[in-house]
Design an enzyme around this catalytic site. Sequence first.
Site, short mmCIF file in Angstrom:
data_model
loop_
_atom_site.label_atom_id
_atom_site.label_comp_id
_atom_site.label_asym_id
_atom_site.label_seq_id
_atom_site.Cartn_x
_atom_site.Cartn_y
_atom_site.Cartn_z
N GLU A 70 58.68 17.52 38.22
CA GLU A 70 58.22 17.05 39.54
C GLU A 70 56.83 16.42 39.50
O GLU A 70 55.94 16.80 40.26
CB GLU A 70 58.29 18.19 40.56
CG GLU A 70 59.73 18.72 40.70
CD GLU A 70 59.97 19.65 41.89
OE1 GLU A 70 58.99 20.03 42.56
OE2 GLU A 70 61.15 19.96 42.15
N GLU A 99 67.48 20.67 39.31
CA GLU A 99 67.27 21.80 40.23
C GLU A 99 67.96 21.46 41.53
O GLU A 99 67.87 20.33 42.01
CB GLU A 99 65.78 22.02 40.56
CG GLU A 99 64.94 22.54 39.43
CD GLU A 99 63.48 22.76 39.85
OE1 GLU A 99 63.20 22.85 41.08
OE2 GLU A 99 62.63 22.83 38.96
#
Lengths: 506, 506, 506, 506
Positions: free
Chosen positions: C155, C272
């Site tokens: 991220e 995810e």
Amino acid sequence: MPDDPPSRLTDAWRFCVGTGRFDLALRRDYQESLALVQREIGFRHIRGHGLLSDGVGVHRPYELRGTRHVRHVFTYVDQVIDAYLDLGIAPFLELGFMPSGLASGGQTVFWWQGNVTPPRSWQEWAALVRATVTHLVDRYGLDQVRTWPIEVWNEPNLKEFWLDADQDAYHRLYEVTANTVKDVDASLQVGGPAISPGSDEWLVRFADFVAERSLPIDFVSRHAYTSGPAQHVPFGVHQTLAPPSRLLEQFATPRRQLRGGPLADLPVHITEFNSSYRPDNPIHDTAFHAAYLAPVLAAGGDLADSFSYWTFSDVFEEAGVPASLFHGGFGLLTHRQIKKPAYHLYAFMARMGEEILARGQDHLVTRDDAGRVTALAWAPVDVTGGPPVDGHTVRLSIPVSSPSGRAFLLRSSVSEEKGNAWRAWCEMGRPASPRSRQLDALREAAEPVRGHRSLPIEDGRVALDITLDRHEVTLLEITPVVDETSPWGDRWDDRRLLGLDEEAAP
Amino acid sequence: MPDDPPSRLTDAWRFCVGTGRFDLALRRDYQESLALVQREIGFRHIRGHGLLSDGVGVHRPYELRGTRHVRHVFTYVDQVIDAYLDLGIAPFLELGFMPSGLASGGQTVFWWQGNVTPPRSWQEWAALVRATVTHLVDRYGLDQVRTWPIEVWNEPNLKEFWLDADQDAYHRLYEVTANTVKDVDASLQVGGPAISPGSDEWLVRFADFVAERSLPIDFVSRHAYTSGPAQHVPFGVHQTLAPPSRLLEQFATPRRQLRGGPLADLPVHITEFNSSYRPDNPIHDTAFHAAYLAPVLAAGGDLADSFSYWTFSDVFEEAGVPASLFHGGFGLLTHRQIKKPAYHLYAFMARMGEEILARGQDHLVTRDDAGRVTALAWAPVDVTGGPPVDGHTVRLSIPVSSPSGRAFLLRSSVSEEKGNAWRAWCEMGRPASPRSRQLDALREAAEPVRGHRSLPIEDGRVALDITLDRHEVTLLEITPVVDETSPWGDRWDDRRLLGLDEEAAP
Amino acid sequence: MPDDPPSRLTDAWRFCVGTGRFDLALRRDYQESLALVQREIGFRHIRGHGLLSDGVGVHRPYELRGTRHVRHVFTYVDQVIDAYLDLGIAPFLELGFMPSGLASGGQTVFWWQGNVTPPRSWQEWAALVRATVTHLVDRYGLDQVRTWPIEVWNEPNLKEFWLDADQDAYHRLYEVTANTVKDVDASLQVGGPAISPGSDEWLVRFADFVAERSLPIDFVSRHAYTSGPAQHVPFGVHQTLAPPSRLLEQFATPRRQLRGGPLADLPVHITEFNSSYRPDNPIHDTAFHAAYLAPVLAAGGDLADSFSYWTFSDVFEEAGVPASLFHGGFGLLTHRQIKKPAYHLYAFMARMGEEILARGQDHLVTRDDAGRVTALAWAPVDVTGGPPVDGHTVRLSIPVSSPSGRAFLLRSSVSEEKGNAWRAWCEMGRPASPRSRQLDALREAAEPVRGHRSLPIEDGRVALDITLDRHEVTLLEITPVVDETSPWGDRWDDRRLLGLDEEAAP
Amino acid sequence: MPDDPPSRLTDAWRFCVGTGRFDLALRRDYQESLALVQREIGFRHIRGHGLLSDGVGVHRPYELRGTRHVRHVFTYVDQVIDAYLDLGIAPFLELGFMPSGLASGGQTVFWWQGNVTPPRSWQEWAALVRATVTHLVDRYGLDQVRTWPIEVWNEPNLKEFWLDADQDAYHRLYEVTANTVKDVDASLQVGGPAISPGSDEWLVRFADFVAERSLPIDFVSRHAYTSGPAQHVPFGVHQTLAPPSRLLEQFATPRRQLRGGPLADLPVHITEFNSSYRPDNPIHDTAFHAAYLAPVLAAGGDLADSFSYWTFSDVFEEAGVPASLFHGGFGLLTHRQIKKPAYHLYAFMARMGEEILARGQDHLVTRDDAGRVTALAWAPVDVTGGPPVDGHTVRLSIPVSSPSGRAFLLRSSVSEEKGNAWRAWCEMGRPASPRSRQLDALREAAEPVRGHRSLPIEDGRVALDITLDRHEVTLLEITPVVDETSPWGDRWDDRRLLGLDEEAAP
């Protein structure tokens, strides 16, 4: 030993192992022993008697409205084979003995009373074989079952195992059985005649019979033993032994006998072998026995497609319930998993590689696919009763994968003094049923003695001079060292460690 | 050694063992190591740092409607203590270090950053102690928790462990903490001051302080180490060692110091001991270390109520994540359960009996309630760097329960050459993170070498002349033989077994 | 849902699962949880943060003779990956975060303080990556490691995870890292950019950058979550959720964005996903959550090559040590292996076959290679806060392998009332750290409720009318009956069994 | 049921359990079943036939120099008893049947052929008893063995079990045996006559005989069964049953018969009981059976010191190898550990407390030392073949340890529809030897259905209105709630959790 040995060590030595009767496999001690054997040795197949005997409960006649019917029950068959497959081992099926409800007579063999008479109805026998094989294929799948050899009966050449040792009757049994098996599926493997030593002519007649009638046959089988006649004492026996080479000669017999005939190319399975055929000869418990068997395991694969040690465990009842922990049983393991020296011989073999680098009267050197080199060496045995040999030496020059540097050697040994639980048990006073603490001591005494050293590699080889104790079998595992010693070696100094002088620093 | 040794071997040597910080006990490797230790050694208590440090997450301040509150969280405390009790071991609680949310400063100790400053609120500290102890009593029951000694902080006499090593501040900590513990229940055991060697005067002042204020105290504690100053190299350290007798002297100090005073009768717990206090000194990995510790374990129980080996496992992170399998860690076991020689010393001790039959500079002989006689013998060590002693002999005359007949001796040894995995690892090239096969080889190399013999009993005694290898520690287990050899011995003859000549028959 | 669904249920739903930081895998609770998950679900890969963070101890600078060196230490890496492989799961490697000894700044993320700044030396970073990947290839073999996707960072589009969320800096990180990985071996799989939802434009720029520079890339990755902003309370959070279809939309985004470009054919991994991205949102513990996820698992494989549930276990510390057994953690399992409803959803999926027979808004019907038919059905969920739906019905007509006869149906259900441990825990008073007996009760409450019936087969189909409880997810396993009822049925009569009247006889 | 029931629930219901013949205990399936039973039920003793029969191999005559000798062999005895003690269960020894080498005739009982004739030499019988008991005392210690009741023979009042059911011959057997046992040690417990129902007069005569001759006797024993005559079909039987109260009447008989006589105060052991005495009556497999037995377990302890369920497992061979997984065997567990409803009845009993709070025709309420309250309730059964009762209700008012607040109720049930593997197996088509997947489904179907609720406490009591399904047995576990709901409840609101409306919030 052939002049020009094959360069591969086949799986013949572990293709199969023997077991006590089929329903003993329901026991916990049996399954724990087999689990240990599979973890450290890893046999492919397991073969024993009694699949169709009363204790397994397959053949179940009953009456309904005045008519005889037979129900085929696989409660125990499935429990045993499920357990085998869970443990990574598959059956080598032996079809026998005769269910009492189908037997033509009352003659039995063994304490557990296996009936050895022909069926009173060939049709009912064929139905039994068909139901059994069909059930196995249904439950385990054809892909699985077609890898399980199916052998017809056991040692029909002996009166103890087949009524009157009647070869014609056996031929009929073989014909009916083999045809029935193939009728379930043509890809299943069937064979025989599973004869004991001493009736070599049987195989020739059997081959002729099979060929004449064009009967199905996928392998031939026989047994090999080297003991002389038994002199019995209570709960034991004395026997002489022929030298180990006699076992190899028996392994070689079927190929020799069949050479040139129609069965010449069939696989040959030695479906039982051992020194003594008696389950109460203490020789099986000794260090001598491991050294006796070592050259057989090293060379047997040249002569037959498998040779099956009779048996992996002392959980065995042919002569009744064993009367003592050590009692001369066939097992690699005693009850409660005490390892005998012969167990370690097999465990050592399981660490050998597939490529044979060298082989001799007292050694075998191999390399595995990862380049790891392993050597097995053994002391010579004397079957004439002469004085035992101490300090036999073996000199080896072992090629390794590095041209120079050092190699790590781990040596594991069993001998009269090392890893010999039977001797410890004798010293303990031969307790028939040892206590928990005594079993612990025996387990500790049963472990091989380990040593290790760092050796120089010169010109890509490691020189080894090995001295063997009496009846020693030793495994040498040699690995080139990748030195990860730290780059700050000039700051670190092993010699400054207390207790490590110049010479002792590793 | 006292002139008139006590006749009982107390549990002092296994009353407690040390461990890395509290939350490491959540690890699988840790728990498997502890399970092994408990199976073969069986400690009673376990003591380590960090119960109240941030990694365990007990002290959890939060805001609600603008006000600070603290929640006490026992998620990990319970997981760890549940696991301890399942493994048959109970905590020896050490209250510390300071949660960062309660600390008055930022000073930390160790790679894992335990805060070593006093609380910024004594009231909040007392609430933390009360909540923790109350929770333990609620969950595990007072009968259980009152057997767990509770120690206040760790080594406050060192600046590394307690801000400025301020003894007055420690006294305040002790007073608040001990009063709070007793307030939960007066039967709980509390003590201190857990000092390191080198500040013996602390104990005297602490005793005075406690006596003056009539504070609760149930035991006193200190530590013992014998290493000299550290000369660092990357990932390691060189240190000198004082002789093992110096450890015994330190064990004896508290009783000597407190003699005649009001704390004279309190139990004395040596809550940490080892040779070197460094987790990167390879001495911990050696055979030397086992021989060094042997006389300490044999005699320490005369001098203190417990002495706790620091630590049972290399799962330990005070100096960071260990950079190599062997790295000089305190552990009896490495990561992945390779047994060091000191492990075997403890395992040998666990087989000793409670009654001391004989004791000397190099041996200890005991008998257990079942009459089994066990002897421990060890080679002398030289801490001056002189040449190591090879072939030290010990002569023992061991009383057994039979007047005559024979005894079975099982001998288990570790030494430079036997059961010494560190040496094997060095010979392997010191692999930082060994492969599976290498770990197997190390496990095999780590096993003691076993031998066994049958010995004559004369006048109720067995005579033993033992020769010890360099740095050998050996366990001798002697059991009178109950001979179950069969009554048909005249028909059975071991000499007729192949390979067993007259002399070799067991 | 596509008009014409593919006929195969791919492994996308179990290709990967998420985990807490790398070193948590050393824990026993973690490994026992993973063992359970693998036994009943069987994921292929596992992905989490922190491989290179300080807790794993890989990057270890030291000084020698005044020069800085770095040692790369794999003690824990090997322990974890050895354990993974033993459990039948392989890493999905995420390279990050930054070791503090290599970081250019001090910014960290999470309670456990992962450093999120770029390296201060690109060369030392490349050396770290190279050493790590090389070590893995050496230890586990190239054949193994080339099946492990390697993802660069996590991220980076969020300031919390990458300093200033600087995309150019990430591109540099990707370039250096991907090139280094490929330099170890060109067959290794590398990818990125592992972005969170809300920055879809990152992927477009990233694709352009990679294409322009012809950088190695084997897959692209992103994350998917559906929760709204967090309203915090102590130790918890309230959030809204978008409907489950929003997760499927996010899964579909990368393929849509890359369509027509040079990266169009790359595998897409959703590395995810979950509803809420908070580890303290109790929604994760509820029956609602299982019903919410069911349509996502049933259809996600059409849209991406994998979607990895974040995370398999509550052994997780991003927000600190969990303060209570149920605390809104991501886990399929709580600490100590209490199964949440979402766990059962996955376990139900693991019993589905590969061939899709039917699929709809509330059901999925499959058949496996052995012909066994399995259906999953679920109740609709309402994310708007409207009244929950009770009694939703599903009508299915299931094809089976027999034209007639009967089929055996085993039905397993979780719902608000069934197999819902969280509700039992609430009823118990929400004990933060339940006692052993309470854990037992929770384990029993967590089991799905099972029912079974015999159903008629008509024209090769079984008709099923299923009524679902609130938030129910149900698994239906349908097997044609092979009737082995005995041929003496006229003599045996179930109705004569006490308690079985005409109608009740099975 | 007595007017004034005792306030303690004794251990009579679990003092002993029955087993198939002694050597079956060597089996793995047997030991795994017993391990499960011990984990979840916890019997104290185990009793079965065949200790001295040929399969155990104790009595071993041999010839030496022309003379007959007998060796006593305990290989299997020790393996079995070691295993029992490891599993936390002790033998209830039954001395019998006759070794064939000592038998005076050839009559046998059962498929496994236990010889039921008197010894041909009373001296050799006494030597066998003495050797056996002495061996047990030597191996396991007198403290242990004196807690094992020793029963002389089995059901000598039946011709099947004792030649001609000759009571005088039994008296002689008792006299010789009891005297021999007491000769080994006077503290050992010996008793008889182990009679089956239908010969109540035997006990009176036996008591007179023992009293007249002042023979040792420490307990009296008999059996209890309630089935009518058997109507056989192949592999099964139909029988009527008397109501369960008839079992309680049989339990009460010995105390009534002996009242006022010299044996009046002896412990009474019902060493076998069941409904049907046939191992092929499917009633044993049903939910009906659990409901039938429930009132017997609840009340039997008032009438006898123990009553031993015949038998814990279907590993049992009196009628041959079981032909199908479910076959009407006595076992609480089938082969491979499928739990029958009666198993759960026992497991429910194992969760009851020692203090009886209430007892009635359909319920039992207890409290344990920790204050936990448990209730067992059961539906009535009809043995007349009338229509089964559905929806029987039980109203309970349960005292708990808190005056107010809430209680947590966990309810576990088995009935026709719940936890009834036999019904699932019937629906599956009654597979004789189920496949692995079918066994999994049966295991799931065999689990009790669990429910849970939070209930209000009013005036220290919880009101429960329970409705029972057909043949339901239900366990209710009630625990007062300690509410740990967080103090920030005004900030947290379950109703804001999606899917939880006002009413559904827990």
